[in-house]
Design a protein around this motif. Structure first.
Motif, mmCIF file in Angstrom:
data_model
loop_
_atom_site.group_PDB
_atom_site.id
_atom_site.type_symbol
_atom_site.label_atom_id
_atom_site.label_comp_id
_atom_site.label_asym_id
_atom_site.label_seq_id
_atom_site.Cartn_x
_atom_site.Cartn_y
_atom_site.Cartn_z
ATOM 1 N N LEU A 116 -21.675 -40.326 -93.686
ATOM 2 C CA LEU A 116 -22.524 -40.259 -92.495
ATOM 3 C C LEU A 116 -24.002 -40.326 -92.856
ATOM 4 O O LEU A 116 -24.803 -40.936 -92.142
ATOM 5 C CB LEU A 116 -22.237 -38.958 -91.731
ATOM 6 C CG LEU A 116 -20.926 -38.895 -90.951
ATOM 7 C CD1 LEU A 116 -20.689 -37.480 -90.434
ATOM 8 C CD2 LEU A 116 -20.939 -39.879 -89.789
ATOM 9 N N SER A 117 -24.365 -39.697 -93.960
ATOM 10 C CA SER A 117 -25.771 -39.691 -94.356
ATOM 11 C C SER A 117 -26.258 -41.099 -94.670
ATOM 12 O O SER A 117 -27.418 -41.445 -94.400
ATOM 13 C CB SER A 117 -25.982 -38.774 -95.560
ATOM 14 O OG SER A 117 -25.340 -39.295 -96.710
ATOM 15 N N PHE A 162 -25.626 -43.553 -91.091
ATOM 16 C CA PHE A 162 -26.428 -43.268 -89.909
ATOM 17 C C PHE A 162 -27.851 -42.828 -90.249
ATOM 18 O O PHE A 162 -28.820 -43.416 -89.765
ATOM 19 C CB PHE A 162 -25.739 -42.211 -89.041
ATOM 20 C CG PHE A 162 -24.476 -42.705 -88.390
ATOM 21 C CD1 PHE A 162 -24.530 -43.434 -87.224
ATOM 22 C CD2 PHE A 162 -23.231 -42.446 -88.956
ATOM 23 C CE1 PHE A 162 -23.381 -43.899 -86.617
ATOM 24 C CE2 PHE A 162 -22.076 -42.911 -88.365
ATOM 25 C CZ PHE A 162 -22.148 -43.641 -87.192
ATOM 26 N N SER A 163 -27.975 -41.770 -91.069
ATOM 27 C CA SER A 163 -29.307 -41.222 -91.319
ATOM 28 C C SER A 163 -30.224 -42.250 -91.968
ATOM 29 O O SER A 163 -31.374 -42.431 -91.539
ATOM 30 C CB SER A 163 -29.198 -39.975 -92.203
ATOM 31 O OG SER A 163 -28.515 -38.943 -91.517
ATOM 32 N N LEU A 176 -30.962 -45.137 -89.432
ATOM 33 C CA LEU A 176 -31.835 -44.688 -88.348
ATOM 34 C C LEU A 176 -33.254 -44.437 -88.841
ATOM 35 O O LEU A 176 -34.217 -44.672 -88.107
ATOM 36 C CB LEU A 176 -31.263 -43.421 -87.711
ATOM 37 C CG LEU A 176 -30.044 -43.618 -86.803
ATOM 38 C CD1 LEU A 176 -29.451 -42.265 -86.408
ATOM 39 C CD2 LEU A 176 -30.425 -44.414 -85.561
ATOM 40 N N ALA A 211 -31.197 -42.390 -80.121
ATOM 41 C CA ALA A 211 -30.122 -42.478 -81.123
ATOM 42 C C ALA A 211 -30.321 -41.442 -82.223
ATOM 43 O O ALA A 211 -29.354 -40.832 -82.708
ATOM 44 C CB ALA A 211 -30.080 -43.884 -81.717
ATOM 45 N N VAL A 212 -31.583 -41.225 -82.621
ATOM 46 C CA VAL A 212 -31.880 -40.222 -83.647
ATOM 47 C C VAL A 212 -31.473 -38.833 -83.167
ATOM 48 O O VAL A 212 -30.863 -38.045 -83.908
ATOM 49 C CB VAL A 212 -33.384 -40.256 -84.008
ATOM 50 C CG1 VAL A 212 -33.762 -39.046 -84.863
ATOM 51 C CG2 VAL A 212 -33.725 -41.549 -84.745
ATOM 52 N N ASN A 258 -27.690 -38.461 -83.107
ATOM 53 C CA ASN A 258 -27.192 -38.247 -84.468
ATOM 54 C C ASN A 258 -27.451 -36.813 -84.916
ATOM 55 O O ASN A 258 -26.571 -36.154 -85.488
ATOM 56 C CB ASN A 258 -27.874 -39.226 -85.417
ATOM 57 C CG ASN A 258 -27.506 -38.962 -86.871
ATOM 58 O OD1 ASN A 258 -26.379 -39.147 -87.291
ATOM 59 N ND2 ASN A 258 -28.491 -38.516 -87.651
ATOM 60 N N PHE A 270 -25.143 -34.426 -83.141
ATOM 61 C CA PHE A 270 -23.802 -34.538 -83.715
ATOM 62 C C PHE A 270 -23.705 -33.771 -85.033
ATOM 63 O O PHE A 270 -22.723 -33.068 -85.292
ATOM 64 C CB PHE A 270 -23.458 -36.011 -83.926
ATOM 65 C CG PHE A 270 -22.138 -36.241 -84.601
ATOM 66 C CD1 PHE A 270 -20.951 -35.907 -83.979
ATOM 67 C CD2 PHE A 270 -22.091 -36.793 -85.873
ATOM 68 C CE1 PHE A 270 -19.723 -36.115 -84.605
ATOM 69 C CE2 PHE A 270 -20.883 -37.006 -86.507
ATOM 70 C CZ PHE A 270 -19.696 -36.662 -85.875
ATOM 71 N N ARG A 271 -24.737 -33.889 -85.861
ATOM 72 C CA ARG A 271 -24.717 -33.201 -87.148
ATOM 73 C C ARG A 271 -24.850 -31.689 -86.974
ATOM 74 O O ARG A 271 -24.302 -30.918 -87.770
ATOM 75 C CB ARG A 271 -25.842 -33.742 -88.034
ATOM 76 C CG ARG A 271 -25.695 -35.226 -88.363
ATOM 77 C CD ARG A 271 -24.405 -35.520 -89.122
ATOM 78 N NE ARG A 271 -24.460 -34.952 -90.431
ATOM 79 C CZ ARG A 271 -24.999 -35.574 -91.483
ATOM 80 N NH1 ARG A 271 -25.529 -36.772 -91.348
ATOM 81 N NH2 ARG A 271 -24.998 -35.000 -92.660
ATOM 82 N N ASP A 282 -36.572 -34.130 -86.896
ATOM 83 C CA ASP A 282 -35.416 -35.028 -86.979
ATOM 84 C C ASP A 282 -35.673 -36.164 -87.959
ATOM 85 O O ASP A 282 -34.792 -36.537 -88.750
ATOM 86 C CB ASP A 282 -35.103 -35.614 -85.599
ATOM 87 C CG ASP A 282 -34.467 -34.601 -84.658
ATOM 88 O OD1 ASP A 282 -34.122 -33.497 -85.132
ATOM 89 O OD2 ASP A 282 -34.325 -34.902 -83.464
ATOM 90 N N LEU A 299 -33.871 -37.247 -91.556
ATOM 91 C CA LEU A 299 -33.363 -38.571 -91.916
ATOM 92 C C LEU A 299 -33.776 -38.975 -93.323
ATOM 93 O O LEU A 299 -33.143 -39.857 -93.924
ATOM 94 C CB LEU A 299 -33.865 -39.613 -90.909
ATOM 95 C CG LEU A 299 -33.379 -39.456 -89.462
ATOM 96 C CD1 LEU A 299 -33.912 -40.586 -88.598
ATOM 97 C CD2 LEU A 299 -31.860 -39.409 -89.391
#
Length: 423
Positions: A19-20, A23-24, A27, A53-54, A57, A60-61, A106, A110
């Motif tokens: 995921l990191s 997505f991260s 993003l 979106a950020v 994410n 979600f995390r 945030d 990222l």
């Protein structure tokens, strides 16, 4: 050693690492490009969408940190104001987002997640995988690798004997993974909280908002309770007392003219008085049960369990006398949980665990019923949560379809000394 927990943590570590990167990192690149393009105007249109979106994410995390690591990460975002339509509204939204400190936290996450977050996750997954690789080498894979001088850890694998030694080392690596992977996943959750939780200023704002809502809820709950008491008095004890007064007036006239009828009516009046007294006792018990006042929360919860029609087991640790309002809130919360189980869960057994530690009263009510409890469907959970909120308490529900259902209540409070309680 909990093998299942270790293996689960290893899989979760791999998922967090993926995921990191998926997505991260992506993003972050999109965010940098979009914010850079603000100077030419295009970023004003793209940045609100990218930031949405950020935030999705990040939210979600935060949820994963709570579910997988047991680390609660509050959402720090402010409620957005009303924006105008069209390009002006997009410009206003973009400005509002960039002025929100949570946006920059945030974005900082990222950067950290693909580095430190990835390292923690991949290390948790790698311990088990690397340990298993030792067995693969021992199975014969070492042969085509002996010419390249392959080392497994500190063991040069160039024969079957050294391959078996690699398998032995693999056992130790797997054992280390099973032992420490849950701690690594929790460390990932703490890292998430360090960057995605509200900062001190926002945490204070959230607390003020919560206290404001709790105060309003407490007023509403008190008003509803007063209306209930008034209704119960009017429909029950008050009606019976009025009937008794009328009967006594009639008896006063019948004493001389019809003594037998007067005696009969006296017996009926005595019955009315007993019923009125019983209703008053029930009403007082609903306001503050005598067992709660006299013997404390532990014995009061045990009394609830004894009255339950479902087999209920109670475990209580380190729970002394608490402030009376806190005891009442906890008692009625447990009572509401037991009522919900009896009405909706179709359960055979209930378990109540209650303990006080680190300045927090924690009560867990678990049943083996059908699950699927939903606070929005009028099961009383919302009202209970509002009652607890007045004391800065929280209620957490976990009720998957098919069960079991677990309700956890946490109330910050201190155990009172006996002399303090007496005053």
């Amino acid at each position: 050693m909990n093998v299942r927990a270790g293996l689960t943590a290893s899989v979760r570590g791999l998922a967090l690492a993926l995921l990191s990167m998926a997505f991260s990192l992506v993003l972050f690149c999109l965010s940098v490009v979009s914010i850079t393009l603000i100077v030419v105007g295009l970023g004003v249109l793209t940045t609100p969408w990218i930031m949405r979106a950020v935030r999705a994410n990040a939210t979600f995390r935060r949820g994963l940190a709570g579910k997988w690591s047991g680390v609660d990460v509050p959402v720090p975002y402010r409620t957005p104001p009303r924006f105008e339509g069209g390009l002006v509204g997009m410009s206003q939204r973009c400005e509002w987002l960039l002025k929100d400190p949570a946006t920059w936290r945030d974005l900082l996450w990222l950067i950290v997640d693909p580095i430190a977050g990835f390292a923690l996750g991949i290390f948790a997954a790698g311990l088990i995988a690397y340990g298993a690789w030792g067995f693969v080498l021992a199975a014969g894979v070492w042969r085509p690798m002996r010419d390249v001088g392959y080392w497994y850890g500190f063991i040069p694998v160039d024969s079957q004997l050294t391959a078996f030694a690699a398998a032995g080392l693999g056992v130790l690596v797997i054992a280390a993974g099973l032992r420490y992977d849950p701690a690594l996943v929790r460390a990932h959750g703490l890292l998430t909280k360090a960057f995605l939780a509200p900062n001190q200023e926002r945490a204070l704002e959230l607390r003020i908002e919560r206290l404001t809502e709790s105060r309003a809820d407490a007023v509403d709950v008190s008003a509803a309770e007063l209306r209930r008491i008034e209704r119960d008095l009017h429909d029950g004890a008050q009606a019976r007392l009025v009937a008794m007064g009328m009967s006594l007036g009639t008896i006063e006239h019948l004493v001389r003219t019809d003594p037998d009828k007067a005696v009969q009516m006296l017996a009926e009046t005595r019955k009315f008085s007993a019923e009125a007294l019983d209703e008053l006792r029930q009403l007082v018990r609903g306001i503050h049960p005598p067992v709660l006042a006299e013997r404390g929360l532990g014995d009061a919860v045990r009394a609830l369990a004894l009255r339950s029609h479902i087999r209920t087991e109670v475990g209580i640790e380190s729970v002394g006398r608490l402030a009376a309002p806190v005891e009442a809130a906890a008692y009625f919360a447990v009572s509401e949980m037991l009522t919900n189980v009896a009405k909706h869960a179709e359960a055979q057994r209930i378990w109540i665990d209650m303990r006080h530690e680190d300045g927090m009263l924690r009560i867990t009510v678990t049943d083996d019923g059908k699950g699927g409890a939903d606070p929005t469907r009028g099961t009383g959970l919302t009202g209970t949560e509002r009652r607890l909120g007045a004391f800065d308490g929280v209620l957490a529900l976990n009720s998957p379809p098919g069960g079991p259902t677990t309700v956890t209540i946490e109330l910050p409070c201190e155990v009172l000394a006996e002399e303090t309680r007496a005053h």
